[in-house]
Design a protein around this motif. Structure first.
Motif, mmCIF file in Angstrom:
data_model
loop_
_atom_site.group_PDB
_atom_site.id
_atom_site.type_symbol
_atom_site.label_atom_id
_atom_site.label_comp_id
_atom_site.label_asym_id
_atom_site.label_seq_id
_atom_site.Cartn_x
_atom_site.Cartn_y
_atom_site.Cartn_z
ATOM 1 N N PHE A 5 0.836 -1.354 -0.280
ATOM 2 C CA PHE A 5 -0.335 0.097 0.294
ATOM 3 C C PHE A 5 0.741 1.097 -0.233
ATOM 4 C CE2 PHE A 5 -2.669 3.221 2.811
ATOM 5 C CZ PHE A 5 -3.716 3.402 1.157
ATOM 6 N N ASN A 6 1.039 1.927 -1.174
ATOM 7 C CA ASN A 6 1.695 3.066 -1.619
ATOM 8 C C ASN A 6 3.164 2.835 -0.778
ATOM 9 O OD1 ASN A 6 -0.653 4.761 -1.981
ATOM 10 N ND2 ASN A 6 -0.853 4.960 -0.021
ATOM 11 N N GLY A 7 3.557 1.411 -1.095
ATOM 12 C CA GLY A 7 5.017 1.610 -1.255
ATOM 13 C C GLY A 7 5.473 1.113 -0.114
ATOM 14 N N ARG A 8 4.311 0.401 0.806
ATOM 15 C CA ARG A 8 4.848 0.004 2.137
ATOM 16 C C ARG A 8 4.210 -1.304 2.136
ATOM 17 N NH1 ARG A 8 1.858 2.986 6.481
ATOM 18 N NH2 ARG A 8 3.523 1.343 7.466
ATOM 19 N N ALA A 56 -1.969 7.603 -17.153
ATOM 20 C CA ALA A 56 -1.322 8.617 -18.437
ATOM 21 C C ALA A 56 -2.650 8.698 -19.167
ATOM 22 C CB ALA A 56 -0.372 8.437 -19.118
ATOM 23 N N GLU A 57 -3.546 7.883 -19.154
ATOM 24 C CA GLU A 57 -4.981 8.323 -20.431
ATOM 25 C C GLU A 57 -5.448 8.821 -19.689
ATOM 26 O OE1 GLU A 57 -5.830 7.437 -23.252
ATOM 27 O OE2 GLU A 57 -3.533 7.016 -24.564
ATOM 28 N N ILE A 58 -5.619 8.861 -17.918
ATOM 29 C CA ILE A 58 -7.202 8.943 -17.265
ATOM 30 C C ILE A 58 -5.756 10.698 -16.269
ATOM 31 C CG2 ILE A 58 -8.115 7.176 -17.599
ATOM 32 C CD1 ILE A 58 -7.659 6.702 -14.698
ATOM 33 N N GLY A 59 -5.055 10.199 -16.832
ATOM 34 C CA GLY A 59 -4.382 12.151 -16.331
ATOM 35 C C GLY A 59 -3.785 11.125 -14.558
ATOM 36 N N ILE A 60 -3.555 10.361 -14.222
ATOM 37 C CA ILE A 60 -2.717 9.713 -12.953
ATOM 38 C C ILE A 60 -1.431 9.720 -13.626
ATOM 39 C CG2 ILE A 60 -2.419 8.483 -11.575
ATOM 40 C CD1 ILE A 60 -5.774 7.985 -11.369
ATOM 41 N N VAL A 61 -0.608 11.056 -12.350
ATOM 42 C CA VAL A 61 0.729 10.937 -12.668
ATOM 43 C C VAL A 61 1.332 9.809 -11.625
ATOM 44 C CG1 VAL A 61 2.977 11.993 -12.580
ATOM 45 C CG2 VAL A 61 1.313 12.574 -14.319
ATOM 46 N N ARG A 93 -6.721 7.756 -8.245
ATOM 47 C CA ARG A 93 -6.415 8.857 -8.327
ATOM 48 C C ARG A 93 -6.142 9.652 -6.921
ATOM 49 N NH1 ARG A 93 -6.755 12.284 -12.758
ATOM 50 N NH2 ARG A 93 -8.045 10.406 -13.467
ATOM 51 N N GLY A 94 -6.776 9.237 -6.248
ATOM 52 C CA GLY A 94 -6.362 9.773 -4.448
ATOM 53 C C GLY A 94 -7.645 10.229 -3.736
ATOM 54 N N THR A 107 -3.088 12.581 -4.783
ATOM 55 C CA THR A 107 -1.895 11.688 -4.499
ATOM 56 C C THR A 107 -2.737 10.285 -4.935
ATOM 57 O OG1 THR A 107 -0.386 12.680 -2.569
ATOM 58 C CG2 THR A 107 0.042 10.416 -3.061
ATOM 59 N N PRO A 108 -2.403 9.654 -5.600
ATOM 60 C CA PRO A 108 -2.003 8.493 -6.037
ATOM 61 C C PRO A 108 -1.968 7.350 -4.897
ATOM 62 C CG PRO A 108 -1.486 9.203 -7.946
ATOM 63 C CD PRO A 108 -1.101 9.614 -6.722
#
Length: 283
Positions: A5-8, A56-61, A93-94, A107-108
């Motif tokens: 979860f978010n890198g953890r 990227a297609e839906i604008g999530i970085v 998306r967050g 923040t995603p």
């Protein structure tokens, strides 16, 4: 079981998502399902590339690189000691106040976990029955988004009809299944819908196209009609979890001889050989 979860890495019971997460409220996110064989993530590069493309297609970085994500997913498999199964990966998306519009810079929320898969051996060996339904989905089926409501509705309809899958028809032409790509064989030529906004370009589909070329099997990426589907010599479907499954009955009508066809069996073997080659354990 550990989840990412978010890198953890954490226990599943510790993982919590806010009630205003946009994936939870709007289906505003993307996902991937990756097969694990012999402790290895099969076609990992292709899945992660598509994950980033869908985002990227839906604008999530996404706040990490493809290489960083791959490393974290491998760590998750190791932590859970998974030898055979699947991995689900999702990015939303967050979290934001519930409005259709959103402010940039959210923040995603990225989640991944592993799960068991029961190989559909009987279906692969004997074939399955499917139904057909109208394809009423939105026109960006090439994005692997969380918006699967219509797929769920039609898959449930197929299940209630004692069918394995539903094949979707748009404007008279076969697109794909609710969770699979579709192939029809006529006079030893394999036909499948071209990659466009009307289908999800499945990773297994891409692998099969390469195997068709490698084995010299004639194939065309061409939309076929429902009549052409019903009159095919063989029909099969593919997906990450199902691999390759023969379709022997559509809408109550036998396809070809009503048994898995010879070319379908060759395709199945070619995929299994490729899986073994790509995921063989180094002794």
């Amino acid at each position: 079981m550990k989840v990412l979860f978010n890198g953890r890495l954490m226990e599943r019971s510790e993982c919590a998502v806010d009630i205003e997460d946009r994936g939870y409220q709007f289906g505003d996110g993307v996902y991937e399902v990756i097969r694990i064989y012999n402790g290895s993530l099969y076609t990992l590069d292709e899945h992660i590339a598509r994950f980033f493309k869908s985002a990227a297609e839906i604008g999530i970085v996404l706040p990490f690189s493809e290489a960083e994500l791959k490393g974290e997913l491998k760590g998750l498999i190791k932590a859970n000691q998974v030898d055979d199964g699947g991995l689900y990966l999702q990015a939303t998306r967050g979290t934001a106040p519930r409005k259709h519009q959103y402010k940039p810079g959210l923040t995603p929320q990225v989640t991944a976990y592993t799960f068991p898969i029961k190989k559909p051996v009987n279906e692969q060996e004997n074939g399955v029955s499917v139904i057909t339904e109208d394809d009423l989905r939105w026109l960006r089926c090439d994005i692997k988004s969380l918006n699967l409501l219509y797929n769920v509705m039609i898959k449930q309809k197929a299940h209630e009809a004692s069918s394995f899958e539903a094949i979707l028809i748009r404007d008279g032409f076969v697109t794909e299944g609710t969770s699979s790509n579709v192939y029809a064989v006529k006079q030893n030529v394999i036909y499948t819908h071209p990659a466009s906004n009307l289908i999800l370009n499945g990773i297994t589909r891409r692998t099969l196209l390469e195997l068709f070329r490698k084995n010299g099997w004639q194939h065309e990426e061409k939309a076929i009609t429902k009549d052409e589907l019903m009159n095919a010599d063989e029909v099969f479907i593919s997906s990450t979890t199902a691999e390759v499954i023969p379709v022997t009955v559509i809408d109550g009508q036998n396809i070809g001889t009503g048994a898995p066809g010879p070319l379908t069996k060759e395709v199945q073997k070619a995929l299994q050989d490729n899986i073994l080659s790509e995921t063989a354990k180094v002794l």
